[in-house]
Write a protein that holds these residues in place. Structure first.
Motif, PDB file in Angstrom:
ATOM      1  N   LYS A 288       0.832  -1.212   0.000  1.00  0.00           N
ATOM      2  CA  LYS A 288       0.000   0.000   0.000  1.00  0.00           C
ATOM      3  C   LYS A 288       0.860   1.251   0.000  1.00  0.00           C
ATOM      4  CE  LYS A 288      -4.214  -1.769   2.184  1.00  0.00           C
ATOM      5  NZ  LYS A 288      -5.079  -1.697   3.401  1.00  0.00           N
ATOM      6  N   VAL A 289       1.890   1.261   0.822  1.00  0.00           N
ATOM      7  CA  VAL A 289       2.791   2.414   0.871  1.00  0.00           C
ATOM      8  C   VAL A 289       3.481   2.598  -0.472  1.00  0.00           C
ATOM      9  CG1 VAL A 289       4.932   3.290   1.884  1.00  0.00           C
ATOM     10  CG2 VAL A 289       3.172   2.299   3.354  1.00  0.00           C
ATOM     11  N   LYS A 290       3.866   1.492  -1.087  1.00  0.00           N
ATOM     12  CA  LYS A 290       4.617   1.546  -2.341  1.00  0.00           C
ATOM     13  C   LYS A 290       3.769   2.092  -3.486  1.00  0.00           C
ATOM     14  CE  LYS A 290       7.244  -1.930  -3.091  1.00  0.00           C
ATOM     15  NZ  LYS A 290       7.703  -3.300  -3.403  1.00  0.00           N
ATOM     16  N   TYR A 291       2.500   1.677  -3.555  1.00  0.00           N
ATOM     17  CA  TYR A 291       1.689   2.004  -4.720  1.00  0.00           C
ATOM     18  C   TYR A 291       0.662   3.118  -4.489  1.00  0.00           C
ATOM     19  CZ  TYR A 291       3.711  -2.215  -6.710  1.00  0.00           C
ATOM     20  OH  TYR A 291       4.586  -3.155  -7.175  1.00  0.00           O
ATOM     21  N   GLN A 292       0.133   3.227  -3.275  1.00  0.00           N
ATOM     22  CA  GLN A 292      -0.890   4.238  -3.036  1.00  0.00           C
ATOM     23  C   GLN A 292      -0.313   5.626  -2.812  1.00  0.00           C
ATOM     24  OE1 GLN A 292      -3.561   3.017   0.083  1.00  0.00           O
ATOM     25  NE2 GLN A 292      -4.516   1.435  -1.163  1.00  0.00           N
ATOM     26  N   SER A 293       0.956   5.698  -2.470  1.00  0.00           N
ATOM     27  CA  SER A 293       1.546   7.006  -2.186  1.00  0.00           C
ATOM     28  C   SER A 293       2.018   7.726  -3.447  1.00  0.00           C
ATOM     29  CB  SER A 293       2.732   6.844  -1.224  1.00  0.00           C
ATOM     30  OG  SER A 293       3.720   5.994  -1.781  1.00  0.00           O
TER      31      SER A 293
ATOM     32  N   PHE B  37       1.165   8.861  -7.626  1.00  0.00           N
ATOM     33  CA  PHE B  37       0.016   9.215  -8.463  1.00  0.00           C
ATOM     34  C   PHE B  37      -0.339   8.094  -9.438  1.00  0.00           C
ATOM     35  CE2 PHE B  37      -1.678  11.214 -12.378  1.00  0.00           C
ATOM     36  CZ  PHE B  37      -2.856  11.700 -11.845  1.00  0.00           C
ATOM     37  N   LEU B  38       0.678   7.496 -10.057  1.00  0.00           N
ATOM     38  CA  LEU B  38       0.420   6.450 -11.041  1.00  0.00           C
ATOM     39  C   LEU B  38       0.461   5.046 -10.439  1.00  0.00           C
ATOM     40  CD1 LEU B  38       2.380   7.772 -14.149  1.00  0.00           C
ATOM     41  CD2 LEU B  38      -0.079   7.816 -13.735  1.00  0.00           C
ATOM     42  N   GLY B  39       0.825   4.938  -9.157  1.00  0.00           N
ATOM     43  CA  GLY B  39       0.809   3.645  -8.490  1.00  0.00           C
ATOM     44  C   GLY B  39       1.683   2.619  -9.179  1.00  0.00           C
ATOM     45  N   PHE B  40       1.077   1.455  -9.475  1.00  0.00           N
ATOM     46  CA  PHE B  40       1.841   0.347 -10.062  1.00  0.00           C
ATOM     47  C   PHE B  40       2.418   0.700 -11.431  1.00  0.00           C
ATOM     48  CE2 PHE B  40       1.733  -3.432 -12.868  1.00  0.00           C
ATOM     49  CZ  PHE B  40       2.781  -4.124 -12.298  1.00  0.00           C
ATOM     50  N   ALA B  41       1.807   1.649 -12.119  1.00  0.00           N
ATOM     51  CA  ALA B  41       2.294   2.001 -13.458  1.00  0.00           C
ATOM     52  C   ALA B  41       3.755   2.410 -13.437  1.00  0.00           C
ATOM     53  CB  ALA B  41       1.444   3.125 -14.041  1.00  0.00           C
ATOM     54  N   TRP B  42       4.190   3.062 -12.342  1.00  0.00           N
ATOM     55  CA  TRP B  42       5.592   3.443 -12.244  1.00  0.00           C
ATOM     56  C   TRP B  42       6.503   2.223 -12.262  1.00  0.00           C
ATOM     57  CZ3 TRP B  42       6.965   7.886 -13.699  1.00  0.00           C
ATOM     58  CH2 TRP B  42       6.236   9.030 -13.387  1.00  0.00           C
ATOM     59  N   SER B  43       6.035   1.113 -11.706  1.00  0.00           N
ATOM     60  CA  SER B  43       6.853  -0.096 -11.657  1.00  0.00           C
ATOM     61  C   SER B  43       7.142  -0.630 -13.048  1.00  0.00           C
ATOM     62  CB  SER B  43       6.147  -1.188 -10.833  1.00  0.00           C
ATOM     63  OG  SER B  43       6.026  -0.800  -9.493  1.00  0.00           O
ATOM     64  N   MET B  44       6.240  -0.369 -14.001  1.00  0.00           N
ATOM     65  CA  MET B  44       6.468  -0.820 -15.359  1.00  0.00           C
ATOM     66  C   MET B  44       7.098   0.247 -16.233  1.00  0.00           C
ATOM     67  SD  MET B  44       6.012  -3.912 -15.657  1.00  0.00           S
ATOM     68  CE  MET B  44       6.492  -3.810 -17.380  1.00  0.00           C
TER      69      MET B  44
END
Length: 253
Positions: free
Chosen positions: A19-24, A26-33
């Motif tokens: 939750k901390v990684k993705y909800q904090s 703006f783009l959430g998981f999209a940044w991971s890709m």
């Protein structure tokens, strides 16, 4: 074993970290890709157009290597601070401290699975075949988790005492990126070094990922034995180091 005894706590810690990684952001998981995709595009432009690498489905070849490397890089770097990052759980209550490192590594493991999942539509778009060998992905990724967790135990324990370790490990990771077959094929490695090069478990893992996801080849039994053997050694060594150094965690954090 603490993983089963404290499974509820581990689950809550993993969910909290995700939750901390993705909800904090703006783009959430999209940044991971976006990160591996942008890196892939840059490397593709350089090595395909300038150095004229001849490799079938070179974009996917690069992306698989980058995503695989990210699990080691992100997993170990974030797990390194797992003990010092939660001092209240170290000093005020008793739990096996390994849980803190395990939960962070598991969070990176889940994120890595999500990143690999995005490969499937990309493979379909780029015309790469999807083979039955993809079913071996959970086995290969589980073996990789054991290696990353073993390394994370050592790093998280040492980081309690040596706070410059993250800088040193970051440099080693940058070196490791270029001495692993992420950008170039094994055919570019001089033959006299090839045996030692393939003994590196990360090299074998990247080759195994590409075999099962991109080329439709089954890894050999030797591949599984070498990677699994390194996993057992890393986990045993990491557990021993962690147990020895954990005696003074409460004083040092």
């Amino acid at each position: 074993m603490y993983i089963f005894e404290y499974s509820e706590l581990i689950r809550n810690l993993v969910i909290s970290d995700l939750k901390v990684k993705y909800q904090s952001s703006f783009l959430g998981f999209a940044w991971s890709m976006l990160n591996p995709l942008l890196m892939m595009l840059v490397l593709y432009a350089v090595f395909q157009n300038i150095f004229k690498f001849e490799q079938e489905h070179f974009a996917l070849y690069l992306l698989i290597g980058i995503i695989a490397w990210r699990f080691l890089s992100i997993g170990t770097m974030t797990a390194m601070g797992s003990i010092v990052g939660k001092p209240s759980l170290v000093t005020k209550i008793y739990i096996p401290r390994e849980i803190l490192t395990f939960s962070i590594t598991m969070s990176a493991f889940i994120s890595s699975i999500l990143e690999f999942t995005v490969l499937i539509p990309l493979m379909l778009i780029l015309g790469a075949p999807i083979s039955i060998t993809i079913l071996l992905f959970p086995v290969v990724h589980a073996l990789y988790f054991i290696i990353v967790y073993g390394l994370s135990l050592v790093l998280s324990a040492l980081y309690v005492y040596f706070r410059d370790l993250n800088q040193i490990w970051d440099i080693l990771l940058q070196i490791g990126f270029y001495v692993s077959p992420i950008i170039y094929p094994l055919t570019m490695v001089p033959e006299k070094y090839l045996l030692y090069y393939t003994l590196n478990p990360i090299t074998r893992l990247i080759m195994m990922y590409r075999d099962i996801l991109l080329f439709g080849n089954f890894p050999t039994v030797l591949d599984f034995l070498i990677v699994g053997g390194f996993g057992v050694v890393f986990l045993a060594f990491g557990s021993a180091v962690f147990k020895r150094l954990s005696l003074r965690f409460a004083e040092e954090v």
